[in-house]
Structure formats: structure tokens, C-alpha cells
Design an enzyme around this catalytic site. Structure first.
Site, PDB file in Angstrom:
ATOM      1  N   ASP A 208      24.143  65.134 -13.933  1.00 60.36           N
ATOM      2  CA  ASP A 208      24.588  65.433 -15.303  1.00 60.36           C
ATOM      3  C   ASP A 208      23.510  66.200 -16.068  1.00 60.36           C
ATOM      4  O   ASP A 208      22.428  65.673 -16.315  1.00 60.36           O
ATOM      5  CB  ASP A 208      24.895  64.097 -16.006  1.00 60.36           C
ATOM      6  CG  ASP A 208      25.451  64.269 -17.417  1.00 60.36           C
ATOM      7  OD1 ASP A 208      25.690  65.406 -17.847  1.00 60.36           O
ATOM      8  OD2 ASP A 208      25.653  63.221 -18.082  1.00 60.36           O
TER       9      ASP A 208
ATOM     10  N   MET B  18      25.190  56.153 -23.698  1.00 61.87           N
ATOM     11  CA  MET B  18      23.793  56.355 -24.120  1.00 61.87           C
ATOM     12  C   MET B  18      23.631  55.530 -25.388  1.00 61.87           C
ATOM     13  O   MET B  18      23.512  56.067 -26.504  1.00 61.87           O
ATOM     14  CB  MET B  18      23.533  57.851 -24.358  1.00 61.87           C
ATOM     15  CG  MET B  18      23.461  58.645 -23.062  1.00 61.87           C
ATOM     16  SD  MET B  18      23.698  60.418 -23.284  1.00 61.87           S
ATOM     17  CE  MET B  18      25.482  60.503 -23.175  1.00 61.87           C
TER      18      MET B  18
ATOM     19  N   HIS C  93      29.969  57.581 -20.087  1.00 62.01           N
ATOM     20  CA  HIS C  93      28.510  57.586 -19.959  1.00 62.01           C
ATOM     21  C   HIS C  93      27.933  57.044 -21.261  1.00 62.01           C
ATOM     22  O   HIS C  93      27.938  57.730 -22.281  1.00 62.01           O
ATOM     23  CB  HIS C  93      28.048  59.035 -19.688  1.00 62.01           C
ATOM     24  CG  HIS C  93      26.567  59.219 -19.688  1.00 62.01           C
ATOM     25  ND1 HIS C  93      25.971  60.467 -19.702  1.00 62.01           N
ATOM     26  CD2 HIS C  93      25.541  58.324 -19.676  1.00 62.01           C
ATOM     27  CE1 HIS C  93      24.658  60.330 -19.701  1.00 62.01           C
ATOM     28  NE2 HIS C  93      24.368  59.040 -19.700  1.00 62.01           N
TER      29      HIS C  93
ATOM     30  N   SER D 253      32.459  67.579 -19.092  1.00 62.48           N
ATOM     31  CA  SER D 253      31.983  66.732 -20.191  1.00 62.48           C
ATOM     32  C   SER D 253      32.618  67.204 -21.490  1.00 62.48           C
ATOM     33  O   SER D 253      32.400  68.339 -21.936  1.00 62.48           O
ATOM     34  CB  SER D 253      30.463  66.817 -20.309  1.00 62.48           C
ATOM     35  OG  SER D 253      30.083  66.308 -21.572  1.00 62.48           O
TER      36      SER D 253
ATOM     37  N   MET E  92      27.068  58.538 -27.580  1.00 60.46           N
ATOM     38  CA  MET E  92      25.703  58.535 -28.122  1.00 60.46           C
ATOM     39  C   MET E  92      25.689  57.787 -29.446  1.00 60.46           C
ATOM     40  O   MET E  92      26.624  57.912 -30.247  1.00 60.46           O
ATOM     41  CB  MET E  92      25.217  59.972 -28.329  1.00 60.46           C
ATOM     42  CG  MET E  92      25.287  60.824 -27.065  1.00 60.46           C
ATOM     43  SD  MET E  92      24.569  62.438 -27.325  1.00 60.46           S
ATOM     44  CE  MET E  92      25.012  63.262 -25.795  1.00 60.46           C
TER      45      MET E  92
ATOM     46  N   GLY F  10      29.434  70.464 -18.857  1.00 61.88           N
ATOM     47  CA  GLY F  10      29.990  70.601 -20.200  1.00 61.88           C
ATOM     48  C   GLY F  10      30.129  72.052 -20.590  1.00 61.88           C
ATOM     49  O   GLY F  10      31.207  72.658 -20.451  1.00 61.88           O
TER      50      GLY F  10
ATOM     51  N   HIS G 264      34.489  63.357 -18.204  1.00 62.83           N
ATOM     52  CA  HIS G 264      33.203  62.733 -18.564  1.00 62.83           C
ATOM     53  C   HIS G 264      33.130  62.574 -20.081  1.00 62.83           C
ATOM     54  O   HIS G 264      33.299  63.531 -20.829  1.00 62.83           O
ATOM     55  CB  HIS G 264      32.057  63.608 -18.049  1.00 62.83           C
ATOM     56  CG  HIS G 264      30.706  62.987 -18.178  1.00 62.83           C
ATOM     57  ND1 HIS G 264      30.256  61.992 -17.333  1.00 62.83           N
ATOM     58  CD2 HIS G 264      29.694  63.216 -19.055  1.00 62.83           C
ATOM     59  CE1 HIS G 264      29.026  61.640 -17.680  1.00 62.83           C
ATOM     60  NE2 HIS G 264      28.668  62.362 -18.729  1.00 62.83           N
TER      61      HIS G 264
ATOM     62  N   ASP H  74      30.864  61.269 -23.122  1.00 64.62           N
ATOM     63  CA  ASP H  74      29.488  60.946 -23.519  1.00 64.62           C
ATOM     64  C   ASP H  74      29.457  60.169 -24.832  1.00 64.62           C
ATOM     65  O   ASP H  74      29.928  60.646 -25.866  1.00 64.62           O
ATOM     66  CB  ASP H  74      28.679  62.243 -23.703  1.00 64.62           C
ATOM     67  CG  ASP H  74      28.314  62.875 -22.376  1.00 64.62           C
ATOM     68  OD1 ASP H  74      27.727  62.171 -21.538  1.00 64.62           O
ATOM     69  OD2 ASP H  74      28.615  64.066 -22.185  1.00 64.62           O
TER      70      ASP H  74
ATOM     71  N   MET I 138      20.374  61.997 -14.307  1.00 63.00           N
ATOM     72  CA  MET I 138      20.302  62.965 -15.400  1.00 63.00           C
ATOM     73  C   MET I 138      19.398  64.114 -14.959  1.00 63.00           C
ATOM     74  O   MET I 138      18.264  63.895 -14.536  1.00 63.00           O
ATOM     75  CB  MET I 138      19.708  62.327 -16.660  1.00 63.00           C
ATOM     76  CG  MET I 138      20.558  61.260 -17.321  1.00 63.00           C
ATOM     77  SD  MET I 138      22.208  61.787 -17.764  1.00 63.00           S
ATOM     78  CE  MET I 138      21.875  63.116 -18.920  1.00 63.00           C
TER      79      MET I 138
ATOM     80  N   GLY J 294      24.050  68.501 -25.109  1.00 65.37           N
ATOM     81  CA  GLY J 294      24.593  69.409 -24.105  1.00 65.37           C
ATOM     82  C   GLY J 294      23.816  70.717 -24.128  1.00 65.37           C
ATOM     83  O   GLY J 294      22.979  70.945 -25.015  1.00 65.37           O
ATOM     84  N   GLY J 295      24.082  71.557 -23.153  1.00 66.75           N
ATOM     85  CA  GLY J 295      23.543  72.914 -23.149  1.00 66.75           C
ATOM     86  C   GLY J 295      22.065  73.034 -22.835  1.00 66.75           C
ATOM     87  O   GLY J 295      21.443  74.059 -23.130  1.00 66.75           O
TER      88      GLY J 295
HETATM   89  C1  DX5 Z   1      23.746  64.922 -22.101  1.00 70.18           C
HETATM   90  C2  DX5 Z   1      25.114  64.500 -21.640  1.00 70.18           C
HETATM   91  C3  DX5 Z   1      25.812  65.476 -20.765  1.00 70.18           C
HETATM   92  C4  DX5 Z   1      26.102  66.796 -21.411  1.00 70.18           C
HETATM   93  C5  DX5 Z   1      25.972  67.838 -20.343  1.00 70.18           C
HETATM   94  O1  DX5 Z   1      23.086  63.838 -22.654  1.00 70.18           O
HETATM   95  O2  DX5 Z   1      25.036  63.294 -20.902  1.00 70.18           O
HETATM   96  O3  DX5 Z   1      26.987  64.940 -20.188  1.00 70.18           O
HETATM   97  O4  DX5 Z   1      27.370  66.895 -21.974  1.00 70.18           O
HETATM   98  O5  DX5 Z   1      26.127  69.065 -20.940  1.00 70.18           O
HETATM   99  P1  DX5 Z   1      25.823  70.417 -20.163  1.00 70.18           P
HETATM  100  O6  DX5 Z   1      26.688  70.460 -18.953  1.00 70.18           O
HETATM  101  O7  DX5 Z   1      26.180  71.434 -21.175  1.00 70.18           O
HETATM  102  O8  DX5 Z   1      24.365  70.419 -19.802  1.00 70.18           O
HETATM  103 ZN    ZN Z   2      26.795  62.578 -19.747  1.00 71.82          ZN
END
Ligand code: DX5
Ligand code: ZN
Length: 243
Positions: free
Chosen positions: A193, A86, A84, A21, A50, A215, A46, A48, A155, A162-163
Site C-alpha cells: 500500500d 489507521m 485499513h 483505495s 484515519m 489510489g 480499499h 482508509d 506500507m 495518498g499520492g
Molecule cells: C496511505 C493509505 C493508502 C493511500 C494510497 O496512508 O493507506 O491506502 O490511499 O494512496 P496512493 O496509491 O495514492 O499512494
Molecule cells: Zn491504506
């Protein structure tokens, strides 16, 4: 070559796909970062999206996808882009991402007023269609849709950042989703994810996932190739012993 193959939508050599990601990449060096994970063995990129509406954060849109797609093409790097969304609403942005070189486009059913129509729109735009399930979203959304879906994305964190820590109940949900996919007899990827790391990816694969977004677990390390290869090793061990 079919038009889909030309867009990078092909059956990949690996049975299990690793999808870094880019949310965790260094955005100041995005091209290099994506080249590095592709060279390190990534199967998908990937992406993302948002919108500060469906989720609180705000990230990147079609122009960045387009530049990235061009960047990869110019270097003959084959790494399909896994968008992806959102965002809410969904439909107006789908053709923009299709034009920007996306191979997969996934969205959250709660964000679309007409889920069947949105899935069809994604396919009509020349992309593979994915449906994303938040931790509290029931799999019953799939009841009448398995013929329109190419990818189911579970999800394992609440979307938006992330994280975060992997939510354990995703393991049982993955197994349930795998059963639905097997029962449908269709070729549907099962992606996970959020909070996926070297030390839990084996269990996640055993539960039925075949596509893994990661990610921070990849971009937070110094050697992307070593991390991706460690992930593949864990998946291979777990799925071999699961028989
Ligand atoms: C969260 C995103 C993920 C995110 C995952 O809303 O959809 O793709 O980047 O990050 P990690 O792998 O750090 O949890
Ligand atoms: Zn994602």
C-alpha cells in the site's frame, strides 16, 4: 454457503488482487466511483480510516462503510471491503466496521496494546484479520502470530496521505514477508500500500506481493478499467518471467 462467503469473503478468481483505495476517489460521487472500479475489474475496495490521532489526517468511518456496502449489495456488485485502520485505539471500532460490512479489517500493531487479542476480535467479529507494517516496523511482529493473520499489509509509504512516492526498501521487505508466509504454510495474503503504479507494479509483484492497493494511480486516470488491466498485464509479465 458459509457465513464468510455470504459476507463476500471467498477465494477470488484472480490470483493477484487489485484494491483501489477510495481515498483518491471523488467523495461527492463515492457510490459511482466504487461501481466504476468494480466494473473495471477491481477485486477489493480499499477503505482508509484515519483518525487525526494515530495519523494526522481524518477520513471516514463505519457509517460510510455501511452505506457503501449497502450500495454495492443493492446492485449485486461483489467487491469485498478491505478496511485499513489507521486509528488508535483499535478494538472499540472493530465490531462497528464488522457490522458495517467490512470483509477484511487491518490495523497497525503499534496502535493496539494487545495485538493478539485484537486479531482474535476481528476474526470473532466475522472478518478476516490483517496486520499492517509501517516502513520502519519490523516483521518480527509476526513471530508468534501467523496463525491469527489472514493478511499482511506492508506500507510502502508512511501512512496518512495518498499520492506519496513508493519507498524502495519495501521490495526487500516484501521478499522477506513472502518467505515468512511460505514458511508458515498458511493462506495469508501479502498486500502492499502506497505509491503503487502501472510502472512499478511488476517489480512489486516479483518481490512477492499478491494484493495491490492503488489510489491515485487508478482514480487519477480517466479510464479505470484500462488502468487496472494495464496493472494486471504488468503483473502477468513480471511473474511469468520470474518463473
Ligand atoms: C496511505 C493509505 C493508502 C493511500 C494510497 O496512508 O493507506 O491506502 O490511499 O494512496 P496512493 O496509491 O495514492 O499512494
Ligand atoms: Zn491504506
Amino acid at each position: 454457503m458459509s457465513e464468510l462467503a455470504d459476507r463476500g469473503i471467498i477465494v477470488r478468481m484472480n490470483e493477484f488482487w487489485i484494491a483501489p483505495s477510495i481515498l483518491a476517489a471523488d467523495f461527492a460521487r463515492l457510490g459511482e466511483e466504487v461501481e466504476a472500479v468494480a466494473a473495471g475489474g477491481a477485486d477489493l475496495i480499499h477503505f482508509d480510516v484515519m483518525d487525526n490521532h494515530y495519523v494526522p489526517a481524518l477520513t471516514i468511518g463505519p457509517p460510510v462503510c455501511e452505506r457503501l456496502h449497502e450500495h454495492l449489495r443493492a446492485r449485486e456488485i461483489e467487491a469485498p471491503i478491505d478496511v485499513h485502520l489507521m486509528v488508535k485505539p483499535v478494538d472499540s471500532i472493530v465490531p462497528e466496521f464488522a457490522r458495517a460490512g467490512a470483509s477484511y479489517i487491518s490495523f497497525h500493531p503499534e496502535a493496539s496494546d494487545h495485538v493478539d487479542r485484537t486479531l482474535q476480535l476481528i476474526r470473532d467479529s466475522g472478518c478476516k484479520a490483517g496486520l499492517v507494517f509501517n516502513p520502519a516496523t519490523p516483521l518480527s511482529w509476526l513471530d508468534h502470530l501467523t496463525d491469527k493473520v489472514d493478511l499482511v499489509l506492508l506500507m510502502s509509504v508512511n501512512p496518512g496521505f495518498g499520492g506519496q512516492k513508493f519507498i524502495e526498501s519495501t521490495i526487500g521487505k516484501l521478499a522477506a514477508a513472502r518467505e515468512i508466509i511460505a514458511g508458515s504454510g498458511r493462506d495469508i495474503r501479502l498486500e502492499v500500500d502506497g505509491g503503487v503504479k502501472v510502472d512499478n507494479i511488476g517489480r512489486i509483484a516479483s518481490a512477492g506481493a499478491d494484493t495491490f492497493v492503488a489510489g491515485t494511480a487508478i482514480f487519477g486516470t480517466d479510464d479505470y478499467a484500462a488502468t487496472i488491466s494495464a496493472m494486471r498485464g504488468e503483473i502477468a509479465n513480471a511473474t511469468a518471467s520470474a518463473g
